[in-house]
Design an enzyme around this catalytic site. Structure first.
Site, short mmCIF file in Angstrom:
data_model
loop_
_atom_site.label_atom_id
_atom_site.label_comp_id
_atom_site.label_asym_id
_atom_site.label_seq_id
_atom_site.Cartn_x
_atom_site.Cartn_y
_atom_site.Cartn_z
N HIS A 110 15.02 -70.27 57.33
CA HIS A 110 15.11 -71.73 57.29
C HIS A 110 13.79 -72.32 56.79
O HIS A 110 13.69 -72.73 55.65
CB HIS A 110 15.48 -72.21 58.69
CG HIS A 110 15.85 -73.65 58.80
ND1 HIS A 110 15.96 -74.49 57.71
CD2 HIS A 110 16.14 -74.43 59.88
CE1 HIS A 110 16.31 -75.69 58.11
NE2 HIS A 110 16.42 -75.69 59.42
N HIS B 108 20.54 -71.51 46.64
CA HIS B 108 20.69 -72.37 47.83
C HIS B 108 22.15 -72.34 48.24
O HIS B 108 23.04 -72.29 47.39
CB HIS B 108 20.27 -73.80 47.49
CG HIS B 108 20.02 -74.65 48.69
ND1 HIS B 108 21.03 -75.28 49.36
CD2 HIS B 108 18.88 -74.96 49.34
CE1 HIS B 108 20.52 -75.95 50.39
NE2 HIS B 108 19.21 -75.78 50.40
N ASP C 95 11.60 -74.79 48.02
CA ASP C 95 10.48 -73.93 48.40
C ASP C 95 9.76 -73.30 47.22
O ASP C 95 8.71 -72.69 47.41
CB ASP C 95 10.98 -72.81 49.33
CG ASP C 95 11.38 -73.36 50.68
OD1 ASP C 95 10.62 -74.19 51.21
OD2 ASP C 95 12.45 -72.98 51.19
N1 ACO Z 1 17.67 -63.75 43.73
C1 ACO Z 1 18.55 -62.89 43.17
N2 ACO Z 1 19.88 -62.93 43.40
C2 ACO Z 1 20.33 -63.89 44.24
C3 ACO Z 1 19.46 -64.82 44.84
C4 ACO Z 1 18.09 -64.75 44.57
N3 ACO Z 1 17.22 -65.59 45.09
N4 ACO Z 1 20.19 -65.65 45.62
C5 ACO Z 1 21.46 -65.25 45.51
N5 ACO Z 1 21.55 -64.19 44.66
C6 ACO Z 1 22.77 -63.55 44.24
C7 ACO Z 1 23.33 -62.65 45.32
O1 ACO Z 1 22.84 -61.32 45.22
C8 ACO Z 1 24.82 -62.72 45.04
O2 ACO Z 1 25.09 -61.91 43.93
P1 ACO Z 1 26.49 -61.08 43.85
O3 ACO Z 1 27.55 -62.15 43.76
O4 ACO Z 1 26.35 -60.24 42.64
O5 ACO Z 1 26.58 -60.29 45.13
C9 ACO Z 1 25.02 -64.17 44.59
O6 ACO Z 1 23.75 -64.56 44.03
C10 ACO Z 1 25.39 -65.13 45.72
O7 ACO Z 1 24.44 -64.98 46.77
P2 ACO Z 1 24.70 -65.35 48.30
O8 ACO Z 1 23.73 -64.60 49.15
O9 ACO Z 1 26.15 -65.23 48.61
O10 ACO Z 1 24.35 -66.88 48.31
P3 ACO Z 1 24.10 -67.78 49.61
O11 ACO Z 1 24.55 -69.14 49.27
O12 ACO Z 1 24.68 -67.15 50.82
O13 ACO Z 1 22.51 -67.70 49.77
C11 ACO Z 1 20.23 -68.23 49.80
C12 ACO Z 1 21.66 -68.75 49.59
C13 ACO Z 1 20.09 -67.58 51.19
C14 ACO Z 1 19.27 -69.42 49.74
C15 ACO Z 1 19.92 -67.20 48.67
O14 ACO Z 1 20.07 -67.80 47.41
C16 ACO Z 1 18.53 -66.60 48.82
O15 ACO Z 1 18.36 -65.62 49.56
N6 ACO Z 1 17.50 -67.17 48.12
C17 ACO Z 1 16.16 -66.69 48.24
C18 ACO Z 1 15.52 -67.20 49.53
C19 ACO Z 1 15.18 -68.67 49.47
O16 ACO Z 1 14.60 -69.16 48.49
N7 ACO Z 1 15.51 -69.42 50.56
C20 ACO Z 1 15.21 -70.84 50.67
C21 ACO Z 1 16.45 -71.67 50.64
S1 ACO Z 1 16.03 -73.40 50.71
C22 ACO Z 1 15.76 -73.75 52.37
O17 ACO Z 1 16.22 -73.09 53.26
C23 ACO Z 1 14.87 -74.93 52.74
#
Ligand code: ACO
Length: 429
Positions: free
Chosen positions: A268, A307, A363
């Site tokens: 978060h 996101h 972020d």
């Molecule tokens: N880098 C590479 N691949 C990614 C990323 C990323 N940052 N984020 C998602 N993907 C890919 C996943 O591997 C998945 O691929 P697939 O379909 O081939 O399996 C697809 O994109 C969908 O990903 P999910 O995990 O289902 O997306 P979700 O909506 O659940 O996750 C999240 C969102 C947690 C923010 C994710 O994008 C992530 O981990 N990002 C990096 C961490 C980050 O920056 N967090 C801050 C969020 S902003 C906040 O909280 C204030």
């Protein structure tokens, strides 16, 4: 003629049910009538992490993740970031409208008058271990504040709510700065009520021996804009915690302590730290293609990208990117920005990221600004908690006035054993 209802057929019984649709939702309780036998409990929905469940009706923050829109009380975040101040935005969130000049002056005065804390708060903060994490100190101290204001538990009294609102918004920077000074082993600095909200926070963080700390105007404004951008984000994990604790009618200090604990988690409030660590690991601009390749191969995530809600450029990230330039003009360029810009350039033209709608989130650039402001990583989440307090309080107050709300109490799907015999310990294998 179209009807605003949903027809559900239960194939176990062949029975059909017509459920009213309101605001594009059906009421989960309307499913309870769906039963195989009259003495069945009735149908429920299964939704871990509430990914498709609206837990409340709200008038505070609007997000359209596909279009990249964020509005507080209907006003676009871009306009607020450009023209407003954090304290004005806090008023907007809490009161539902922008203040007129007199209301704004009164509000700023009231918040400013509440920046000091009881001396005993200082004493017990001093009792933490020398290397205590500032978020741990914040959570405990916020909880302890409820013991200083025992009447704050009268949540039916508007005057108590009003004063707790002022106190919480005002005291967050004081507790935050003191938790940082504690980490450095430096004396705590008392609030300077002649300064702005952000300026006073900088003074409490960085004042050393000077009679009066004078904040750099560019830094003061940048911090205030970051506060505006982080003030609310509808039903996220910490806000849901705030509402959930508040639904038991706990006092607001205990609720904010709990919400702060939810924010502490790396999923978060901690992702901007992960971005800086990633940039350090990459090391130089020429290594970016190789790193992106490894992310695509599933060897790690591109931190600060993607996101749950935004499937477009996070509108806050756009503002922060511009803000970073202004801060670097005033304080010197953070060399990591070159790596960040190269990541963004390559990722936004790469099919993997385009197809998955992965864009920079709030972020991606914020950690770079905090670093340029000489704010250490352990303080990043604390800097998130300061402004989010306004959002938490607005959401909590909205919940208290919402006749639909009750104590938060989700259901479960029980899959464990039933009807087991109790075996005395001597007879157990
Ligand atoms: N880098 C590479 N691949 C990614 C990323 C990323 N940052 N984020 C998602 N993907 C890919 C996943 O591997 C998945 O691929 P697939 O379909 O081939 O399996 C697809 O994109 C969908 O990903 P999910 O995990 O289902 O997306 P979700 O909506 O659940 O996750 C999240 C969102 C947690 C923010 C994710 O994008 C992530 O981990 N990002 C990096 C961490 C980050 O920056 N967090 C801050 C969020 S902003 C906040 O909280 C204030």
């Amino acid at each position: 003629m179209s009807k605003n209802t949903l027809t559900v057929t239960d194939n176990r019984t062949g029975k059909t049910y017509e459920l009213p649709i309101e605001n594009d939702t059906i009421k989960a309780m309307d499913l309870r009538q769906i039963k195989v036998n009259p003495d069945d409990f009735g149908m429920m929905t299964y939704d871990p992490a509430f990914t498709n469940t609206a837990s409340c009706k709200s008038n505070i923050t609007y997000i359209d993740g596909d279009k990249g829109i964020l509005e507080y009380r209907g006003i676009p975040i871009q306009d607020l970031a450009e023209h407003s101040t954090y304290l004005e935005v806090a008023y907007l969130l809490v009161h539902g409208k922008l203040p007129n000049l007199t209301e704004l002056k009164d509000w700023v005065k009231n918040i400013t008058l509440h920046t000091f804390v009881h001396e005993n708060v200082k004493k017990f903060m001093e009792g933490f271990r020398h290397d205590a994490h500032p978020m741990g100190m914040m959570i405990s101290t916020l909880g302890a504040l409820s013991t200083f204001y025992p009447t704050s538990k009268n949540i039916g009294d508007p005057e108590e709510i009003r004063i707790s609102t002022h106190r919480l918004i005002a005291k967050m920077p004081t507790l935050a700065a003191w938790s940082y000074r504690h980490l450095l082993g430096m004396p705590y600095v008392y609030p300077d009520n002649e300064l702005s909200f952000a300026g006073n926070f900088l003074s409490m963080m960085f004042k050393v021996a000077e009679t009066r700390y004078t904040p750099n105007p560019a830094v003061e404004r940048a911090l205030d804009v970051l506060f505006i951008l982080h003030a609310d984000h509808e039903q996220n994990c910490s806000t849901n915690t705030m509402r959930s604790i508040g639904s038991s009618q706990a006092d607001p200090y205990s609720c904010v302590a709990g919400a702060t604990a939810a924010l502490y988690g790396p999923l978060h409030g901690g992702a901007n730290q992960a971005v800086l660590e990633m940039l350090d690991k990459i090391g130089s601009k020429d290594k970016v293609p190789e790193f992106i390749k490894s992310c695509k191969a599933g060897e790690g995530r591109l931190m600060g990208f993607g996101h749950r809600v935004y499937k477009n450029y996070d509108p806050r990230a756009k503002i922060i990117k511009k803000l970073a330039d202004e801060v670097f003009d005033a304080l010197g360029r953070n060399p990591k920005i070159e790596i960040a810009l190269e990541i963004e350039r390559i990722a936004l033209s790469d099919d993997y990221f385009v197809q998955r709608k992965l864009y920079p989130n709030v972020d991606f650039y914020s950690g770079l600004i905090y670093e340029a402001l000489r704010i250490p990583m352990d303080m990043f989440t604390v800097l998130f908690a300061i402004p989010r307090t306004a959002g938490w309080i607005a959401q909590w107050a909205e919940m208290l006035n919402d006749k639909d709300q009750k104590i938060a109490r989700p259901r479960q799907v029980y899959l464990g054993a039933r009807g087991q015999n109790y075996v005395p310990v001597r007879d157990r294998k």
